[in-house]
Design an enzyme around this catalytic site. Sequence first.
Site, PDB file in Angstrom:
ATOM      1  N   ASP A  67     -39.810-142.152  93.384  1.00 23.21           N
ATOM      2  CA  ASP A  67     -39.981-143.468  93.522  1.00 23.21           C
ATOM      3  C   ASP A  67     -40.936-144.154  93.473  1.00 23.21           C
ATOM      4  OD1 ASP A  67     -39.142-145.996  94.740  1.00 23.21           O
ATOM      5  OD2 ASP A  67     -38.775-145.508  96.675  1.00 23.21           O
ATOM      6  N   GLU A  97     -51.747-150.029 101.162  1.00 18.62           N
ATOM      7  CA  GLU A  97     -50.744-149.758  99.712  1.00 18.62           C
ATOM      8  C   GLU A  97     -52.232-149.200  98.642  1.00 18.62           C
ATOM      9  OE1 GLU A  97     -49.305-150.966 102.493  1.00 18.62           O
ATOM     10  OE2 GLU A  97     -47.889-151.185 102.388  1.00 18.62           O
TER      11      GLU A  97
HETATM   12  N1  LIG Z   1     -47.603-141.613 106.657  1.00 23.23           N
HETATM   13  C1  LIG Z   1     -47.384-142.442 106.788  1.00 23.23           C
HETATM   14  N2  LIG Z   1     -48.907-143.191 107.154  1.00 23.23           N
HETATM   15  C2  LIG Z   1     -49.090-144.716 106.910  1.00 23.23           C
HETATM   16  N3  LIG Z   1     -48.107-146.009 106.517  1.00 23.23           N
HETATM   17  C3  LIG Z   1     -47.192-145.186 106.570  1.00 23.23           C
HETATM   18  C4  LIG Z   1     -46.685-144.264 106.363  1.00 23.23           C
HETATM   19  N4  LIG Z   1     -45.064-143.263 106.146  1.00 23.23           N
HETATM   20  C5  LIG Z   1     -45.167-144.989 105.942  1.00 23.23           C
HETATM   21  N5  LIG Z   1     -46.243-145.834 105.708  1.00 23.23           N
HETATM   22  C6  LIG Z   1     -45.965-147.651 105.873  1.00 23.23           C
HETATM   23  O1  LIG Z   1     -44.873-147.630 106.499  1.00 23.23           O
HETATM   24  C7  LIG Z   1     -44.200-148.167 104.432  1.00 23.23           C
HETATM   25  C8  LIG Z   1     -42.893-148.148 104.527  1.00 23.23           C
HETATM   26  O2  LIG Z   1     -42.580-146.834 104.726  1.00 23.23           O
HETATM   27  P1  LIG Z   1     -42.239-146.180 103.136  1.00 23.23           P
HETATM   28  O3  LIG Z   1     -42.451-146.462 101.418  1.00 23.23           O
HETATM   29  O4  LIG Z   1     -41.830-144.550 103.383  1.00 23.23           O
HETATM   30  O5  LIG Z   1     -40.168-146.913 103.490  1.00 23.23           O
HETATM   31  P2  LIG Z   1     -39.644-147.304 102.502  1.00 23.23           P
HETATM   32  O6  LIG Z   1     -38.758-147.285 102.499  1.00 23.23           O
HETATM   33  O7  LIG Z   1     -39.970-146.613 101.065  1.00 23.23           O
HETATM   34  O8  LIG Z   1     -39.454-148.818 102.730  1.00 23.23           O
HETATM   35  P3  LIG Z   1     -39.119-150.158 101.633  1.00 23.23           P
HETATM   36  O9  LIG Z   1     -37.669-150.118 102.002  1.00 23.23           O
HETATM   37  O10 LIG Z   1     -40.086-150.950 101.821  1.00 23.23           O
HETATM   38  O11 LIG Z   1     -38.719-149.419 100.231  1.00 23.23           O
HETATM   39  C9  LIG Z   1     -45.009-147.832 104.035  1.00 23.23           C
HETATM   40  O12 LIG Z   1     -45.092-149.051 102.642  1.00 23.23           O
HETATM   41  C10 LIG Z   1     -46.507-147.746 104.404  1.00 23.23           C
HETATM   42  O13 LIG Z   1     -47.152-148.661 104.834  1.00 23.23           O
HETATM   43 MG   LIG Z   2     -41.496-147.249  99.993  1.00 21.13          MG
HETATM   44 MG   LIG Z   3     -38.268-146.574  99.819  1.00 19.74          MG
END
Ligand SMILES: Nc1ncnc2c1ncn2[C@@H]1O[C@H](COP(=O)(O)OP(=O)(O)OP(=O)(O)O)[C@@H](O)[C@H]1O
Ligand SMILES: [Mg+2]
Ligand SMILES: [Mg+2]
Length: 283
Positions: free
Chosen positions: A219, A187
């Site tokens: 977002d 990230e």
């Molecule tokens: N395709 C991917 N490759 C690598 N890591 C990923 C991938 N998708 C998600 N992640 C990891 O998982 C985390 C959460 O994914 P994402 O941001 O899509 O969900 P989120 O619903 O926003 O989570 P949050 O509730 O924390 O906001 C990301 O910050 C990342 O670290």
């Molecule tokens: Mg996220």
């Molecule tokens: Mg999210």
Amino acid sequence: MRDLANVYLSLKKLDWKILESIFKNMWDFEYVPSHAIIRETNLSEEELEAKLKKLASMRLVENKYTEYLGTAFTFKGLSVYSLKRLVAAGKVEQLGSLIGEGKESVVYTVISQGKEAVLKFHRVGYPSFKKVKEKRDYGTLHYTVLTVRSARREFQTLKRLYGHVSVPRPIAWEGNAVLMELIDAKELYKVKLENPEDVLEMIIEEVKKMYELGVVHGDLSQFNILVNEEGVYFIDFPQSMEVGEDGSEEILKRDVENVLKYFKKTYGIERDLKQTLEEIKKG
Ligand SMILES: Nc1ncnc2c1ncn2[C@@H]1O[C@H](COP(=O)(O)OP(=O)(O)OP(=O)(O)O)[C@@H](O)[C@H]1O
Ligand SMILES: [Mg+2]
Ligand SMILES: [Mg+2]
């Protein structure tokens, strides 16, 4: 959700049939009535009730007695059933480790077609569905329906962008689960960039491409942009909007503002918001 693999392995054929029946009927009922499940499983009332009690004790369903017995998925129940569908479709061979657990999702690594991939379980509106229901009128839809919509939106947006914009390759979608390519990157907020100006330009370039394809991320922030030696990657699309949709211009502005603020705060880079937005929008 940490014991997903064990839960998965402990379920028997009949349990899966019941979960399947809940899935089929959840679009029409907040709590799926037992008679609908009985029709599809040929269980007796007593047998089904015993099974549902067991599934509830595993926290996979929530049962409710009104005039009749009704049942609904929990987040965990829908997730394990979505995983089952991905396995049945030949998309997932093995569950790996939990890599993220946030408000809106639980993210696992998996083995998909011999390669490591990411499986994201959506949980919009969970666990405070009641609040969501008050704010917007979803009628008697159960929140699990919303999580499926959110997963679908993410999958569809990824499909639209992949190949044009730097996003993970979408592999499959079932229920509340989206299967996608694993990006080996960190990230943005965790990384100390050596070339922040270049990275910011790359991000703006990608946002512009997204906009040209008719998508606003919705977002965007240092938490949903991944970076490695090769470049930047965008993740987390359930809130994405169509360009031209009501409010999309405001959301685009917020997205870009988040990014510019982060680069200003972290690297002291000044970039004008208005000018940047004009750049993004000009064809
Ligand atoms: N395709 C991917 N490759 C690598 N890591 C990923 C991938 N998708 C998600 N992640 C990891 O998982 C985390 C959460 O994914 P994402 O941001 O899509 O969900 P989120 O619903 O926003 O989570 P949050 O509730 O924390 O906001 C990301 O910050 C990342 O670290
Ligand atoms: Mg996220
Ligand atoms: Mg999210």
